[in-house]
Motif scaffolding. Structure first.
Motif, PDB file in Angstrom:
ATOM      1  N   ARG B  17       0.814  -1.106   0.353  1.00  0.00           N
ATOM      2  CA  ARG B  17      -0.398   0.304  -0.043  1.00  0.00           C
ATOM      3  C   ARG B  17       1.435   2.125   0.164  1.00  0.00           C
ATOM      4  NH1 ARG B  17      -2.827  -0.916   5.009  1.00  0.00           N
ATOM      5  NH2 ARG B  17      -1.476   0.865   5.471  1.00  0.00           N
ATOM      6  N   GLU B  18       2.130   1.365   0.841  1.00  0.00           N
ATOM      7  CA  GLU B  18       3.347   2.277   0.444  1.00  0.00           C
ATOM      8  C   GLU B  18       3.300   2.034  -0.395  1.00  0.00           C
ATOM      9  OE1 GLU B  18       3.125   4.498   3.140  1.00  0.00           O
ATOM     10  OE2 GLU B  18       1.068   4.193   3.984  1.00  0.00           O
ATOM     11  N   GLN B  19       3.714   1.692  -1.529  1.00  0.00           N
ATOM     12  CA  GLN B  19       4.330   1.241  -2.313  1.00  0.00           C
ATOM     13  C   GLN B  19       5.720   1.314  -1.776  1.00  0.00           C
ATOM     14  OE1 GLN B  19       3.597   3.702  -5.531  1.00  0.00           O
ATOM     15  NE2 GLN B  19       1.147   2.838  -5.913  1.00  0.00           N
ATOM     16  N   ALA B  20       6.035   0.534  -1.465  1.00  0.00           N
ATOM     17  CA  ALA B  20       7.874   0.394  -0.813  1.00  0.00           C
ATOM     18  C   ALA B  20       8.002  -1.054  -2.160  1.00  0.00           C
ATOM     19  CB  ALA B  20       7.314  -0.186   1.069  1.00  0.00           C
ATOM     20  N   HIS B  21       9.751  -1.075  -2.129  1.00  0.00           N
ATOM     21  CA  HIS B  21      10.412  -1.988  -2.818  1.00  0.00           C
ATOM     22  C   HIS B  21      10.740  -3.182  -1.198  1.00  0.00           C
ATOM     23  CE1 HIS B  21      11.873   1.842  -4.051  1.00  0.00           C
ATOM     24  NE2 HIS B  21      12.257   1.678  -3.857  1.00  0.00           N
ATOM     25  N   ARG B  22      11.104  -2.292  -0.260  1.00  0.00           N
ATOM     26  CA  ARG B  22      11.801  -3.323   0.757  1.00  0.00           C
ATOM     27  C   ARG B  22      11.405  -3.015   2.558  1.00  0.00           C
ATOM     28  NH1 ARG B  22      16.858  -4.855   2.662  1.00  0.00           N
ATOM     29  NH2 ARG B  22      17.496  -2.798   2.840  1.00  0.00           N
ATOM     30  N   VAL B  23      11.543  -3.836   2.984  1.00  0.00           N
ATOM     31  CA  VAL B  23      10.963  -3.873   4.430  1.00  0.00           C
ATOM     32  C   VAL B  23      12.059  -4.137   4.970  1.00  0.00           C
ATOM     33  CG1 VAL B  23       9.647  -4.474   6.693  1.00  0.00           C
ATOM     34  CG2 VAL B  23       8.836  -5.360   3.736  1.00  0.00           C
ATOM     35  N   LYS B  24      13.016  -3.289   6.638  1.00  0.00           N
ATOM     36  CA  LYS B  24      13.763  -3.490   6.589  1.00  0.00           C
ATOM     37  C   LYS B  24      13.977  -3.925   7.817  1.00  0.00           C
ATOM     38  CE  LYS B  24      16.769  -0.387   6.266  1.00  0.00           C
ATOM     39  NZ  LYS B  24      17.658   1.092   5.673  1.00  0.00           N
ATOM     40  N   LEU B  25      12.793  -2.943   8.525  1.00  0.00           N
ATOM     41  CA  LEU B  25      12.525  -3.670  10.080  1.00  0.00           C
ATOM     42  C   LEU B  25      11.223  -4.003  10.058  1.00  0.00           C
ATOM     43  CD1 LEU B  25      13.610  -4.030  13.187  1.00  0.00           C
ATOM     44  CD2 LEU B  25      12.789  -1.377  13.171  1.00  0.00           C
ATOM     45  N   VAL B  26      10.703  -5.026  11.171  1.00  0.00           N
ATOM     46  CA  VAL B  26       9.254  -5.140  11.611  1.00  0.00           C
ATOM     47  C   VAL B  26       9.084  -5.390  13.373  1.00  0.00           C
ATOM     48  CG1 VAL B  26       7.351  -6.709  11.986  1.00  0.00           C
ATOM     49  CG2 VAL B  26       8.823  -6.808   9.379  1.00  0.00           C
ATOM     50  N   VAL B  27       8.201  -4.809  13.173  1.00  0.00           N
ATOM     51  CA  VAL B  27       8.671  -4.233  15.102  1.00  0.00           C
ATOM     52  C   VAL B  27       7.120  -5.493  15.774  1.00  0.00           C
ATOM     53  CG1 VAL B  27       8.549  -3.160  16.890  1.00  0.00           C
ATOM     54  CG2 VAL B  27       9.963  -2.211  15.065  1.00  0.00           C
ATOM     55  N   LEU B  28       7.973  -5.851  16.157  1.00  0.00           N
ATOM     56  CA  LEU B  28       6.055  -6.660  16.447  1.00  0.00           C
ATOM     57  C   LEU B  28       5.721  -6.943  18.487  1.00  0.00           C
ATOM     58  CD1 LEU B  28       6.548 -10.409  15.122  1.00  0.00           C
ATOM     59  CD2 LEU B  28       5.405  -8.537  14.108  1.00  0.00           C
ATOM     60  N   GLU B  29       4.869  -6.579  19.072  1.00  0.00           N
ATOM     61  CA  GLU B  29       4.508  -6.220  20.332  1.00  0.00           C
ATOM     62  C   GLU B  29       3.935  -7.541  21.025  1.00  0.00           C
ATOM     63  OE1 GLU B  29       3.249  -2.387  21.354  1.00  0.00           O
ATOM     64  OE2 GLU B  29       1.354  -3.594  21.014  1.00  0.00           O
ATOM     65  N   MET B  53       8.509  -9.490   0.266  1.00  0.00           N
ATOM     66  CA  MET B  53       9.886  -8.124   0.381  1.00  0.00           C
ATOM     67  C   MET B  53       9.908  -7.631   1.667  1.00  0.00           C
ATOM     68  SD  MET B  53       7.076  -4.918  -0.824  1.00  0.00           S
ATOM     69  CE  MET B  53       5.512  -6.041  -1.025  1.00  0.00           C
ATOM     70  N   ALA B  54       9.586  -9.239   2.266  1.00  0.00           N
ATOM     71  CA  ALA B  54      10.262  -8.957   3.482  1.00  0.00           C
ATOM     72  C   ALA B  54      11.881  -9.773   3.989  1.00  0.00           C
ATOM     73  CB  ALA B  54       9.070  -8.895   4.547  1.00  0.00           C
ATOM     74  N   GLN B  55      12.086 -10.555   2.653  1.00  0.00           N
ATOM     75  CA  GLN B  55      13.470 -11.041   3.225  1.00  0.00           C
ATOM     76  C   GLN B  55      14.347 -10.812   3.247  1.00  0.00           C
ATOM     77  OE1 GLN B  55      14.211 -13.569  -0.807  1.00  0.00           O
ATOM     78  NE2 GLN B  55      16.391 -14.639   0.348  1.00  0.00           N
ATOM     79  N   GLY B  56      14.888 -11.149   4.749  1.00  0.00           N
ATOM     80  CA  GLY B  56      16.032 -10.016   5.481  1.00  0.00           C
ATOM     81  C   GLY B  56      15.668  -9.538   6.565  1.00  0.00           C
ATOM     82  N   ALA B  57      14.122  -9.165   6.629  1.00  0.00           N
ATOM     83  CA  ALA B  57      14.137  -7.391   7.548  1.00  0.00           C
ATOM     84  C   ALA B  57      14.776  -8.300   8.674  1.00  0.00           C
ATOM     85  CB  ALA B  57      12.614  -7.363   6.807  1.00  0.00           C
ATOM     86  N   ALA B  58      15.130  -7.019   9.346  1.00  0.00           N
ATOM     87  CA  ALA B  58      15.515  -7.778  11.167  1.00  0.00           C
ATOM     88  C   ALA B  58      13.598  -7.686  11.431  1.00  0.00           C
ATOM     89  CB  ALA B  58      15.975  -6.291  11.625  1.00  0.00           C
TER      90      ALA B  58
END
Lengths: 301, 110
Positions: B17-29, B53-58
């Motif tokens: 939706r945000e037209q990103a090409h890569r996800v760098k970090l995912v924060v979970l609670e 897109m989230a491959q390798g994301a922290a």
């Protein structure tokens, strides 16, 4: 949760038909079974939300929205986006749609959960035999493999759909939505879902049922409610099953019930035996009271 | 594994939706009473995010401490386990009020 057992999706079969996944041009992934019968009109019982895709008009290239608030060649435009959504939100959405469908048609739905071998299917067959003729019944059977259970149910003369979860260890709201579509349960009927034999993951996945019924057999340990508390906490009724075997075992009934109530003080308990018939009248009375309430609330709508 | 897939689904939907090409970090609670093994979730997320897109994301997992309401003490008390005992009065009638979270808080994209 499944994070520990490592179960996976993507191998689900509903009555032997493979579910499969495709990726749309816009990248949206959705999965459905090969043999959908839609008759032209699309009557998904569940929210349908996997067929809708969210688009946000034409997107501007806003270089000012990055952390640097400006575009500097070579500087990363990484930015944080708030999501704040429950991980199980997707499943809860499907479950909600199922529940709305059940309520709109006065269908009383139960999710039967237990370890493998607690006697769920035998108890279910017995229940159906006793109730048949008084109420229309549909059954969903969840197992990793085989259609044996659905066949046992069909032998009683009621409709059943078998869902094979493959490597998955629980039914989810989406699968049950498809089963509802397949079975087309009549208004004011009873809808019984026999979950995969597993006391862990099914506790977290709402299917849209009105109550979870946990079945514990006396051949298991008394402390199971303490070992697998989530399931006993999520259930509204516990059937302590196979009580005909009590004379041959050292199972302490009072202790087992005590442990279950410690985890869930609201839990109702009925002792049953599908073999001797003990407690079945109480179990049927529990069912009939709630069937009646569901019917009444439909009449008031 | 289903949870990891749920996380990936939310992350991918948002990133697209945000037209990103890569996800760098995912924060979970993740609440301490939610029966989720952080290490197992990490392992599964790495597996399911491969070729996405989230491959390798922290993956940052924020642990939310458990607390519950004790009927007898009429007070909020810390809880170590879901159906634990009240540390003040020793009763079992605790209702968990925090620590059950399983949420995707935010992601960093580019």
């Amino acid at each position: 949760m499944c994070t520990v057992c490592g179960c996976g999706a993507g191998e689900t079969k509903i009555d032997g038909a493979h579910e499969h996944t495709h990726v749309h041009e816009d990248g949206t992934v959705h999965s459905h079974a090969h043999d959908h019968v839609h008759d032209g009109q699309h009557t998904h019982a569940h929210g349908d939300d996997h067929h809708h895709h969210e688009h946000r008009g034409a997107h501007d290239l806003d270089y000012g929205s990055g952390p640097a608030h400006a575009h500097v060649p070579g500087l990363s435009q990484a930015r944080m986006v708030q999501i704040e959504q429950d991980i199980l939100a997707k499943n809860n959405g499907y479950a909600m749609a199922n529940r709305q469908h059940f309520d709109a048609h006065g269908i009383f739905a139960l999710n039967l959960v237990s370890s493998p071998g607690s006697g769920k299917t035998t108890l279910l067959v017995k229940t159906i035999e006793l109730l048949k003729g008084t109420v229309a019944i549909n059954v969903v059977e969840g197992d990793q493999q085989t259609a044996n259970d659905a066949e046992r149910i069909r032998a009683t003369g009621v409709q059943a759909v078998q869902i094979n979860t493959g490597k998955g260890c629980h039914l989810d709201g989406h699968m049950v939505g498809h089963a509802v579509q397949r079975l087309q349960p009549a208004d004011e009927s009873l809808f019984l879902i026999e979950n995969v034999g597993n006391l862990v993951c099914p506790a977290a996945f709402d299917l849209g049922e009105h109550h979870k019924v946990a079945i514990l057999s006396v051949t298991e340990g008394e402390d199971k409610p303490l070992k697998y508390p989530d399931m006993f906490a999520a259930a509204d009724l516990m059937l302590l099953n196979k009580t005909d075997l009590l004379p041959y075992l050292s199972f302490d009934v009072a202790r087992a019930i005590g442990y279950a109530l410690r985890v869930n003080p609201r839990l109702q308990v009925i002792q049953t035996s599908a073999t001797s018939g003990e407690g079945l009248d109480q179990w049927l009375a529990w069912l009939e009271t709630r069937l009646e309430t569901t019917r009444k609330s439909l009449a008031q709508r | 594994m289903s949870l990891a897939e749920g996380v990936l689904q939310l992350v991918e939907e948002t990133a697209r939706r945000e037209q990103a090409h890569r996800v760098k970090l995912v924060v979970l609670e993740i609440g301490q009473l939610a029966s989720v093994e952080a290490e197992a979730l990490r392992f599964c997320f790495e597996a399911v995010s491969r070729d996405s897109m989230a491959q390798g994301a922290a993956l940052e997992i924020v642990s939310v401490p458990g607390s519950g309401w004790c009927m007898l003490c009429a007070d909020t008390v810390p809880m170590q386990e879901r159906y634990g005992v009240c540390p003040t009065c020793g009763s079992y009638g605790l209702t968990a009020t925090a620590g059950m979270e399983m949420r995707v808080r935010e992601i960093e994209i580019e």
